[in-house]
Design an enzyme around this catalytic site. Structure first.
Site, PDB file in Angstrom:
ATOM      1  N   ILE A 172     -20.986  12.706 -42.069  1.00 22.48           N
ATOM      2  CA  ILE A 172     -19.686  12.713 -42.769  1.00 22.48           C
ATOM      3  C   ILE A 172     -19.598  12.685 -44.292  1.00 22.48           C
ATOM      4  O   ILE A 172     -19.276  11.444 -44.828  1.00 22.48           O
ATOM      5  CB  ILE A 172     -18.839  11.600 -42.281  1.00 22.48           C
ATOM      6  N   PRO A 173     -20.238  13.735 -44.993  1.00 25.14           N
ATOM      7  CA  PRO A 173     -20.333  13.518 -46.640  1.00 25.14           C
ATOM      8  C   PRO A 173     -18.877  13.559 -47.233  1.00 25.14           C
ATOM      9  O   PRO A 173     -17.912  14.392 -46.547  1.00 25.14           O
ATOM     10  CB  PRO A 173     -20.953  15.161 -46.944  1.00 25.14           C
ATOM     11  N   HIS A 174     -18.861  12.912 -48.132  1.00 22.21           N
ATOM     12  CA  HIS A 174     -17.239  12.474 -48.660  1.00 22.21           C
ATOM     13  C   HIS A 174     -17.568  12.122 -50.030  1.00 22.21           C
ATOM     14  O   HIS A 174     -18.550  11.551 -50.439  1.00 22.21           O
ATOM     15  CB  HIS A 174     -16.690  11.635 -47.942  1.00 22.21           C
ATOM     16  N   GLY A 175     -16.467  12.620 -50.878  1.00 19.47           N
ATOM     17  CA  GLY A 175     -16.612  11.906 -52.333  1.00 19.47           C
ATOM     18  C   GLY A 175     -14.952  11.827 -52.781  1.00 19.47           C
ATOM     19  O   GLY A 175     -14.132  12.320 -52.239  1.00 19.47           O
TER      20      GLY A 175
END
Length: 159
Positions: free
Chosen positions: A65-68
């Site tokens: 779950i890549p998030h920024g």
């Protein structure tokens, strides 16, 4: 906020090719910036990389779950990507990743962001759903599964 509020068939990509984690984060950034007048892929990429430096967003079982966080009060943007071939992602179980739910959130988005991450993580702990997503033939079928995970149990992944 529901996953169906964040995704559409256009924000789901099937069988994406990537040669590295860095290139994959670039692809995700391009996808999340698509159709945005005020959000650049570079800004998203830097945000995703900054988060990954804190620790991998690879949950295990082939999921990440890549998030920024993005400056300003921009809406949450999300994309779901299934890779053609699993890719090393420094996941907690050491397994490569092939399913990714990526998103950007405004920098001041606190509890809502955490609730959404928890919901997505819980959703991706369902092995039947993960297999159904891997077997789905198109973005519409994947969106149905992500919007109604119980459909994986009914075997309705193919359209």
């Amino acid at each position: 906020m529901l996953i169906s509020d964040l995704l559409s068939p256009e924000s789901i990509r099937c069988d994406v090719h990537s040669s590295s984690k860095k290139r994959l984060l670039e692809i995700i950034s391009e996808e999340l910036a698509r159709d945005s007048d005020d959000l650049s892929a570079r800004e998203i990429f830097e945000s995703l990389c900054a988060r990954e430096r804190l620790g991998s967003t690879g949950l295990g079982h082939g999921v990440a779950i890549p998030h920024g966080r993005i400056k300003g009060n921009r809406p949450i943007r999300a994309s779901f990507i299934r890779l053609k071939k699993p890719l090393p992602f420094d996941s907690i179980d050491g397994e490569p990743v092939d399913l990714l739910f990526a998103m950007t959130v405004p920098e001041n988005c606190g509890e809502d962001h955490l609730k959404l991450l928890a919901h997505v993580a819980e959703l991706f702990s369902d092995r039947e759903l993960l297999q159904a997503l891997r077997d789905a033939e198109n973005p519409s079928a994947m969106l149905q599964l992500l919007s109604d995970p119980s459909s994986a149990e009914r075997g309705t992944t193919r359209h």
